[in-house]
Scaffold this motif. Structure first.
Motif, PDB file in Angstrom:
ATOM      1  N   TYR A 178       0.834  -1.208   0.000  1.00 41.21           N
ATOM      2  CA  TYR A 178       0.000   0.000   0.000  1.00 41.21           C
ATOM      3  C   TYR A 178       0.870   1.261   0.000  1.00 41.21           C
ATOM      4  O   TYR A 178       0.630   2.202  -0.773  1.00 41.21           O
ATOM      5  N   ILE A 194     -12.871   6.477  -0.844  1.00 40.60           N
ATOM      6  CA  ILE A 194     -13.321   5.140  -1.288  1.00 40.60           C
ATOM      7  C   ILE A 194     -12.190   4.428  -2.020  1.00 40.60           C
ATOM      8  O   ILE A 194     -11.931   3.233  -1.811  1.00 40.60           O
ATOM      9  N   LEU A 195     -11.487   5.197  -2.885  1.00 43.81           N
ATOM     10  CA  LEU A 195     -10.374   4.633  -3.667  1.00 43.81           C
ATOM     11  C   LEU A 195      -9.250   4.169  -2.749  1.00 43.81           C
ATOM     12  O   LEU A 195      -8.699   3.063  -2.920  1.00 43.81           O
ATOM     13  N   LYS A 251      -9.444   3.305   0.401  1.00 44.53           N
ATOM     14  CA  LYS A 251      -9.905   2.139   1.163  1.00 44.53           C
ATOM     15  C   LYS A 251      -9.822   0.875   0.310  1.00 44.53           C
ATOM     16  O   LYS A 251      -9.383  -0.186   0.772  1.00 44.53           O
ATOM     17  N   TYR A 252     -10.226   1.006  -0.951  1.00 40.08           N
ATOM     18  CA  TYR A 252     -10.166  -0.136  -1.884  1.00 40.08           C
ATOM     19  C   TYR A 252      -8.724  -0.597  -2.080  1.00 40.08           C
ATOM     20  O   TYR A 252      -8.431  -1.807  -2.058  1.00 40.08           O
ATOM     21  N   ILE A 253      -7.806   0.353  -2.263  1.00 41.02           N
ATOM     22  CA  ILE A 253      -6.400   0.013  -2.491  1.00 41.02           C
ATOM     23  C   ILE A 253      -5.811  -0.679  -1.268  1.00 41.02           C
ATOM     24  O   ILE A 253      -5.090  -1.675  -1.386  1.00 41.02           O
ATOM     25  N   ARG A 259      -7.347  -2.369   1.135  1.00 46.07           N
ATOM     26  CA  ARG A 259      -7.921  -3.700   1.347  1.00 46.07           C
ATOM     27  C   ARG A 259      -7.425  -4.721   0.331  1.00 46.07           C
ATOM     28  O   ARG A 259      -7.330  -5.903   0.633  1.00 46.07           O
ATOM     29  N   ASN A 260      -7.164  -4.267  -0.892  1.00 47.83           N
ATOM     30  CA  ASN A 260      -6.836  -5.204  -1.985  1.00 47.83           C
ATOM     31  C   ASN A 260      -5.391  -5.094  -2.447  1.00 47.83           C
ATOM     32  O   ASN A 260      -5.077  -5.474  -3.573  1.00 47.83           O
ATOM     33  N   GLN A 261      -4.517  -4.600  -1.583  1.00 50.81           N
ATOM     34  CA  GLN A 261      -3.148  -4.338  -2.013  1.00 50.81           C
ATOM     35  C   GLN A 261      -2.433  -5.580  -2.533  1.00 50.81           C
ATOM     36  O   GLN A 261      -1.720  -5.515  -3.550  1.00 50.81           O
TER      37      GLN A 261
END
Length: 554
Positions: free
Chosen positions: A415, A537-538, A540-542, A544-546
């Motif tokens: 991240y 939002i972006l 948070k997405y990054i 969580r899905n790093q």
């Protein structure tokens, strides 16, 4: 053109486009079809946008009897675009492609090599012309009720017109590269060569555009039908016959003008071959000699300074961009150069005494509308247009190539690495924002409060754009390449900054229309709130899905 030239052209084209997604046989057919459909839709979207802009301009000019001016402006912009665009591509195709060291020992005449290389450059320009050139001329034909003669002439002219701008810019590169034996550092020379050529081309355009007309002369010119075209066309010898061919009332008149433009282009082509054949080998051999003497300097770096991880990581990314001339020219230079060129071109008209009078008039006219959402909308759209030229994040992973696996071995979260890789793109955006706002403040006395509003919103938009482009490169990284040139010229990811910029412009205009009743500060708060929510939002997405995002790096 003999068989050897045709064969060489095919080889050069295959080499130039072998890295494109559509060329890869490993991918599944359904996936390739999906990409074709996607890029087809995007092409239609861009063509539609260009068509709408062209329609508005032609309609406006037609209302004052100046519709022919559109053709003059169109060909002037097309020629200028090709002159500058070709600087970036001709250097790599002619001198820094890997095929040169294999071709030079072969029994191939310099003339044949030059012809084949020129064919490759021209075909690339035709692809660009297909994207930006056909739609405006078709719209012009429809709005002016043109017959079959117009469309026949249009096809011939679009095939012939790019030849002269390409020959001029390529010859300038050849003349500069003839001195390449004098340098021992190929990378620095490549960078300096590009900068000299760009300055030369831009200087020519400003010299052309800088001719002074008194106020009376300007009025007299504009009172004539299509007087504006008469000011422009003498400087580009193929523009006038192109316009005359498209507006001819009979086949004989169109035929004569087409013959003129073909004759001018053919004459220039012959001169280019005579000069280019003598110049090319000097530059090609010199580029190889310069390349072979590059490795000497890495001796006395005996100490290192301790620094914060984030600063060191960002410095590493910036050094890769600045020290590598291809990355610098293709990723950094357009981001710095395009805003400056557009802004200087816009200011050039205000530098004379008459220009100062016009500037004061413009300030007086705009002043009542400054504290209005429209002002913010216009400047944000300009900044989004400039953001289309920033390719730093869109190539951030691809630039590392096979060394990209490095990100998975260092003791730093993916991240954080994602954030650090996005920062150089954000820095480029900030430079464009500051330059644009400084010029806007000078031209229209933009208040500090509006400057702050635009800067904050643009900054958040630049962070979103940097993250999204990095996600695109993570989704489709180009990790296998032979030369750095392939990373930036054979990479479909570079389409996405333009696509995102166009989408953002559309959204900003739509929001301005919907909320035009708000005061400028209310409109600014609305845009800031929307962009911040998207950014959160972006992020948070990054976060969580790093791990999943970096899975294609191996």
């Amino acid at each position: 053109m003999n068989k050897k030239v045709i064969t060489l052209t095919k080889i050069f084209l295959k080499t130039s486009f072998q890295g494109m997604e559509f060329q890869k046989q490993k991918s599944k057919n359904n996936k390739n079809i999906g990409y074709i459909i996607l890029y087809g839709i995007l092409f239609l979207y861009l063509a539609g946008l260009i068509g709408i802009m062209s329609y508005g301009m032609i309609h406006m000019l037609a209302s004052i009897g100046q519709e022919k001016v559109f053709l003059g402006l169109f060909f002037l912009v097309l020629a200028a675009f090709m002159l500058i665009q070709n600087i970036f591509s001709s250097l790599n195709v002619l001198y820094f492609a890997k095929d040169i060291e294999y071709l030079l020992p072969l029994p191939i005449k310099p003339r044949e090599m030059v012809q084949a290389k020129l064919n490759t450059i021209l075909i690339t320009e035709y692809i660009m012309e297909l994207i930006i050139g056909i739609t405006p001329l078709i719209i012009y034909g429809i709005l002016t009720g043109a017959g079959i003669l117009y469309y026949f002439a249009m096809i011939i002219i679009l095939l012939v017109f790019p030849i002269l701008p390409v020959l001029i810019s390529t010859l300038i590169i050849m003349i500069i590269m003839a001195f390449s034996k004098l340098t021992k550092n190929r990378d620095k020379f490549q960078l300096i060569t590009s900068l000299i050529a760009i300055v030369f081309i831009v200087g020519i355009q400003f010299a052309i555009g800088g001719k002074d007309y008194s106020e009376e002369q300007m009025v007299q010119q504009l009172l004539k039908a299509n007087g504006m075209v008469e000011m422009i066309t003498p400087y580009f010898v193929t523009i006038d016959p192109a316009i005359q061919a498209l507006t001819a009332s009979n086949w004989l008149g169109a035929f004569i003008e087409i013959i003129k433009i073909i004759a001018i282009s053919a004459g220039a082509y012959i001169i280019f071959l005579l000069a280019g054949t003598k110049l090319y080998l000097k530059g090609a051999v010199g580029s190889l000699v310069g390349a072979s003497k590059k490795v000497k300097k890495l001796k006395e770096k005996n100490a290192y300074r301790k620094n914060k991880v984030g600063i060191s990581y960002v410095k590493k990314e910036l050094k890769i961009l600045i020290r590598n001339p291809i990355y610098f020219m293709q990723c950094v230079l357009p981001a710095l150069l395009i805003p400056v060129v557009f802004i200087i071109a816009g200011l050039s008209g205000f530098m004379s005494q008459e220009g100062n009078v016009e500037l004061n008039t413009l300030k007086a006219q705009i002043q009542p509308f400054l504290e209005n959402p429209i002002t913010i909308c216009v400047l944000l759209c300009i900044l989004q247009f400039f953001s289309m030229m920033i390719y730093v994040s869109a190539t951030a992973i691809s630039r590392d190539g096979k060394n990209a696996i490095f990100v998975k071995y260092i003791p730093l979260s993916l991240y954080k690495q994602f954030i650090y890789k996005a920062i150089p793109n954000i820095i480029m955006s900030i430079i464009a924002i500051l330059v644009t706002l400084a010029v806007a403040t000078y031209i229209i006395n933009l208040p500090i409060s509006i400057n702050i509003c635009i800067f904050v919103i643009s900054f958040v938009l630049s962070v979103i754009q940097s993250y999204l482009m990095l996600l695109v490169d993570l989704k489709k990284p180009k990790l296998e390449w032979d030369t750095e040139y392939a990373v930036v010229k054979q990479n479909m990811n570079l389409m996405w900054p333009a696509i995102l910029g166009v989408v953002n412009i559309g959204i900003i205009i739509a929001l301005t229309i919907l909320f035009s009743w708000l005061p400028y500060w209310g409109y600014s708060i609305l845009l800031f709130t929307i962009t911040i929510i998207i950014l959160l939002i972006l992020q948070k997405y990054i976060k969580r899905n790093q791990v999943k995002l970096f899975e294609k790096i191996y």
